[in-house]
Design a protein around this motif. Structure first.
Motif, short mmCIF file in Angstrom:
data_model
loop_
_atom_site.label_atom_id
_atom_site.label_comp_id
_atom_site.label_asym_id
_atom_site.label_seq_id
_atom_site.Cartn_x
_atom_site.Cartn_y
_atom_site.Cartn_z
N ASP A 29 14.78 -14.85 -32.59
CA ASP A 29 15.67 -15.94 -32.92
C ASP A 29 15.52 -16.37 -34.38
O ASP A 29 16.50 -16.72 -35.04
N MET A 30 14.29 -16.33 -34.90
CA MET A 30 14.05 -16.70 -36.30
C MET A 30 14.75 -15.76 -37.27
O MET A 30 15.17 -16.15 -38.35
N LEU A 31 14.88 -14.49 -36.88
CA LEU A 31 15.29 -13.46 -37.83
C LEU A 31 16.74 -13.02 -37.69
O LEU A 31 17.21 -12.21 -38.49
N VAL A 32 17.44 -13.51 -36.69
CA VAL A 32 18.81 -13.07 -36.48
C VAL A 32 19.79 -14.12 -36.99
O VAL A 32 19.50 -15.31 -37.02
N GLY A 33 20.94 -13.66 -37.42
CA GLY A 33 22.01 -14.56 -37.82
C GLY A 33 23.35 -13.94 -37.45
O GLY A 33 23.44 -12.76 -37.15
N TYR A 80 23.51 -9.34 -46.06
CA TYR A 80 22.82 -8.27 -46.78
C TYR A 80 22.44 -8.71 -48.20
O TYR A 80 23.19 -9.38 -48.89
N GLU A 81 21.25 -8.29 -48.61
CA GLU A 81 20.75 -8.59 -49.95
C GLU A 81 21.41 -7.69 -51.00
O GLU A 81 21.70 -6.52 -50.72
N ALA A 88 16.12 -6.15 -40.50
CA ALA A 88 17.19 -5.18 -40.75
C ALA A 88 18.56 -5.84 -40.85
O ALA A 88 19.54 -5.17 -41.18
N THR A 89 18.67 -7.11 -40.54
CA THR A 89 19.92 -7.88 -40.69
C THR A 89 21.15 -7.10 -40.21
O THR A 89 22.12 -6.94 -40.93
N PRO A 120 13.96 -8.20 -32.69
CA PRO A 120 15.07 -8.15 -33.64
C PRO A 120 15.07 -6.83 -34.41
O PRO A 120 14.02 -6.20 -34.58
N ALA A 121 16.24 -6.42 -34.88
CA ALA A 121 16.34 -5.18 -35.64
C ALA A 121 15.43 -5.25 -36.86
O ALA A 121 15.42 -6.23 -37.59
#
Length: 807
Positions: free
Chosen positions: A200-204, A538-539, A346-347, A455-456
């Motif tokens: 949950d922290m890493l997904v958007g 994406y960065e 991996a966003t 998360p990915a």
């Protein structure tokens, strides 16, 4: 004097936190808190003062030795994995119990139990997102398909619980005393819940915002301002990579109908733009000693106690060391005698939203194609400290839980949106790390990753045998182009996920010709990859700076890699500032303050070092200009996302007189120059005010990096104004509240050399000298020696403990 500072901290925390400003529930009983035998006085002792030479632990098959080095890093030596993880659970709980439990309570939506109604809406959101539901399915998966791993997770839980059972009131972590509650028993479910919390922290996702923008802008302008691939694409898997598989076929439906209404609901929190993680590995052909070198620095929220807890875990079969996640088995980012690995986010879009049409108001059935499918109801009982139990009924569809409805975050609209998320599926991420800890080669690395769903993540790899690799791993739905980019109609089966990309077809590379692999949260692949990939976040800067440096470098050493992790070069500024100065022209040329600021900007070398002033000027000017350009976006009346910094720079540079800069609300034609000049005027005013009120505007003093306690209101347990450089979009991505949560560099020679650091300390006790003792080294770009140790080596030892089985 030893205890005076800590005594003041406790007084400030209790008196200010509770009596003045924080609605965290009833005031704790002050008499027990001040009791010299059980209260906060007992939390003033550091771990070496409380060391025990011998501890009896039930269910051990053989004695286990734990050696603590001078930094309180435990090195656990056990005869088998079950004993190893049982003692890992005990030792981790001994130093991080409150953190473990607090984070799993957060993941379960149970914070209101301990802090009162201030956390009720957060708990409702957490439960409606289905984190607990996903953990329950994960536990069921282990029970049915992997009882061997479940046995190890149960051993870990047993170790935690044995520590809890022997925990006296005196030794209770300080936060329990202040918040007036006690720890619950640990369970395998909680370990799995912790991993869902990380997901949950890493997904958007920006499905909501893109749905609104599609209606407002139209698809042509939307695609221009939010392109699928940027002009300066430098992806995770090297451009031009040859894909040696036959892709699964998928076709876009002939007709697609999206929900047509503007959507006015509160979006979920999203990751901050420009804040992410880096990892890379370089082949021996590029290094001075001919050995592969691997580096990893995941960037997350900066908190105390630290997110990570360092350990070495050793059995006769393997020895692994690195960063563990308190509450989970094994090492998450680290190395063993054969390999090293690390992770970045991996966003990739793994959450989609579906508009649900119910048959009637009782919501017992919803439309799907030509049928009405039955729903399931999950009544969430949310206990609230000092108040009655709150009941929240969440409706579940085959897509997943309905997060938004007329009772929650929809402004009472009659809307129903269900969340489909890979984290809701039964999965076995814990097995990935248990296997990775023992891996010996690239084949073992791949076998471990096959178990990872969410998360990915971008998993970097290097081995003593000379291999370097990168694999983007997760369970990725196979989507037609643009599927999941917008809110979808849940009644239309064409919108359904059809299947998943096979694991072996996830993007990966092994020993590429360029002799390095890297990731920094950028696009995973170039346009040649045969599957649709999409994410909004994406960065565009860190990845290009990293890859450019790695291409240039040769005779690389560990010290070079450390310096690269701490690199402060501000690529965004290097590309944007010359354009902005050109568009500014001679504006404000007679203003003395303006001339001073412009001179500092023009003389700048584009490094965001802590003592430099130009980074502050650019940061403020850029943000004022950015807000000027996209001001109308905030007036649409519905949630939207603005174009990225990268896209905005490209528009300033290539289309300064383009229509995007002209506001419909003004009679005169506006250009990029107008916005840049208005932004400069606002920057000038803001900086004059800053100098008058705060004085120094050096970068570190302006961004004021803070490492915050997990309960933000416990400010005395936090560290404010850390003097360090970097920032969002920079390799050293240390902003005000985010940064490198862990830095690791490993050289894989005949004798592995490893170094690591994180912003905090091993102890979770604010009264311990080991609570924040790493922070100064971390802020200065320094490292600790992280070499593997043996039970009888002559290195520095703080103390040793032997665990023996209860007779």
């Amino acid at each position: 004097m030893k205890y005076l500072g800590f005594l003041l901290v406790i007084a400030l925390t209790v008196l200010l936190g509770y009596a003045v400003s924080i609605p965290l529930g009833p005031l704790p009983p002050t008499v027990p808190l001040l009791d010299p035998n059980q209260g906060f006085w007992q939390n003033m002792l550091s771990e070496d003062e409380l060391a025990e030479e011998e501890i009896n632990l039930s269910n051990l098959s053989e004695p286990v030795q734990v050696l603590y080095d001078e930094n309180l890093i435990p090195h656990i030596f056990a005869s088998n994995e079950e004993d190893l993880y049982r003692v890992q659970g005990y030792v981790t709980a001994k130093h991080r119990l409150w953190q473990m439990e607090f984070q799993t309570r957060a993941a379960a939506g149970r914070l209101a139990e301990i802090v009162g109604p201030v956390a009720l809406e957060l708990d409702r959101m957490t439960r409606r997102k289905g984190l607990a539901f996903g953990a329950e399915l994960g536990l069921k998966y282990l029970q049915e398909k992997d009882p061997e791993l479940l046995r190890l997770v149960e051993a870990y839980a047993d170790g935690v619980n044995q520590y809890i059972e022997e925990l006296s009131d005196a030794r209770l972590p300080l936060e329990y005393k202040i918040l007036d509650y006690r720890p619950e028993p640990w369970s395998p479910y909680k370990s799995l819940l912790l991993l869902k919390y990380m997901s949950d922290m890493l997904v958007g996702d920006r499905d909501l915002e893109y749905s609104n923008l599609r209606k407002i802008l139209g698809e042509e302008l939307l695609d221009k301002l939010y392109p699928q691939y940027p002009q300066d694409l430098d992806p995770v898997i090297e451009a031009g990579h040859s894909w040696d598989f036959t892709p699964v076929s998928i076709s876009r439906p002939d007709s697609i109908s999206y929900p047509s209404d503007a959507i006015v609901i509160d979006p979920l929190p999203q990751p901050e733009e420009g804040v992410g993680s880096n990892n890379w590995a370089v082949a021996g052909s590029k290094t001075k000693n001919g050995n592969p070198i691997l580096a990893n620095d995941p960037h997350l929220s900066l908190n105390l106690p630290s997110l990570w807890y360092s350990m070495q875990l050793t059995t006769p079969q393997h020895s692994v060391k690195g960063a563990t996640l308190p509450g989970a088995l094994g090492v998450i980012s680290g190395f063993n005698e054969h390999i090293a690995w690390g992770v970045t986010n991996a966003t990739k879009d793994a959450r989609d939203w579906y508009k649900i049409t119910f048959q009637d108001e009782n919501r017992k059935a919803y439309k799907y194609g030509e049928e009405w499918r039955p729903t399931q109801f999950r009544v969430e009982e949310i206990h609230v400290k000092g108040e009655p139990v709150f009941l929240d009924t969440v409706v579940y569809t085959h897509y997943g839980p309905i997060v938004y409805d007329r009772t929650f975050r929809s402004n009472r609209q009659d809307v129903n949106f269900a969340l489909k998320w890979t984290a809701h599926e039964g999965s076995n991420e814990q097995k990935t790390f248990v296997l990775m800890n023992k891996a010996k080669n690239h084949g073992d690395y791949n076998a471990a990753l096959d178990n990872f769903t969410a998360p990915a993540q971008n998993f970097v790899f290097a081995s003593k045998s000379g291999d370097i690799a990168m694999r983007i791993q997760g369970k990725f739905p196979l989507k037609w182009e643009d599927q999941g980019k917008f809110f979808m109609d849940g009644a239309d089966p064409k919108m359904e996920w059809q299947t998943y990309i096979p694991n072996e077809q996830n993007p990966s590379t092994l020993n590429p010709q360029r002799a390095f692999v890297s990731s920094a949260n950028q696009h995973p692949v170039d346009q040649s990859y045969p599957y649709y990939v999409f994410d909004n976040s994406y960065e565009h800067y860190r990845n290009r700076r990293l890859n450019n440096r790695l291409r240039e470098m040769s005779d690389i050493t560990v010290e070079h890699m450390m310096a690269l992790q701490f690199d402060d070069y501000y690529l965004h500024a290097a590309e944007a500032l010359p354009v902005m100065l050109d568009l500014l022209g001679d504006h404000q040329s007679s203003n003395d303050k303006a001339k001073k600021y412009l001179k500092e900007l023009k003389d700048w070398d584009f490094y965001a070092d802590p003592g430099q002033k130009a980074p502050t000027l650019f940061y403020v000017w850029w943000n004022k200009t950015f807000n000027q350009i996209w001001q109308s976006w905030h007036e649409f009346g519905v949630p939207v996302v603005t174009p990225s910094n990268y896209t905005t720079v490209q528009l300033l540079k290539n289309e300064p007189e383009g229509p995007v800069f002209d506001s419909e609300k003004t009679a005169a034609l506006e250009t990029a120059s107008d916005h840049v000049r208005k932004g400069f005027d606002e920057m000038l005013e803001a900086m004059i005010n800053w100098e008058n009120e705060e004085g120094d505007y050096a970068w570190a003093n302006y961004k004021r990096t803070s490492i915050q306690h997990l309960v933000p209101q416990f400010r005395p347990f936090s560290v404010q104004n850390v003097f360090t450089g970097g920032g969002s979009g920079i390799l050293n991505a240390t902003s005000g509240r985010h940064g490198a949560s862990w830095r690791m560099v490993v050289e894989l020679g005949d004798e592995i050399k490893a170094f690591g650091i994180y912003p905090g300390g091993q102890s979770g006790n604010p009264g311990s000298k080991f609570y924040k003792n790493f922070i100064t080294k971390w802020a200065n770009g320094e490292y600790l020696n992280f070499d593997l140790r043996t039970p009888g080596d002559n290195g520095s030892v703080l103390f040793q403990t032997t665990f023996k089985s209860n007779p």
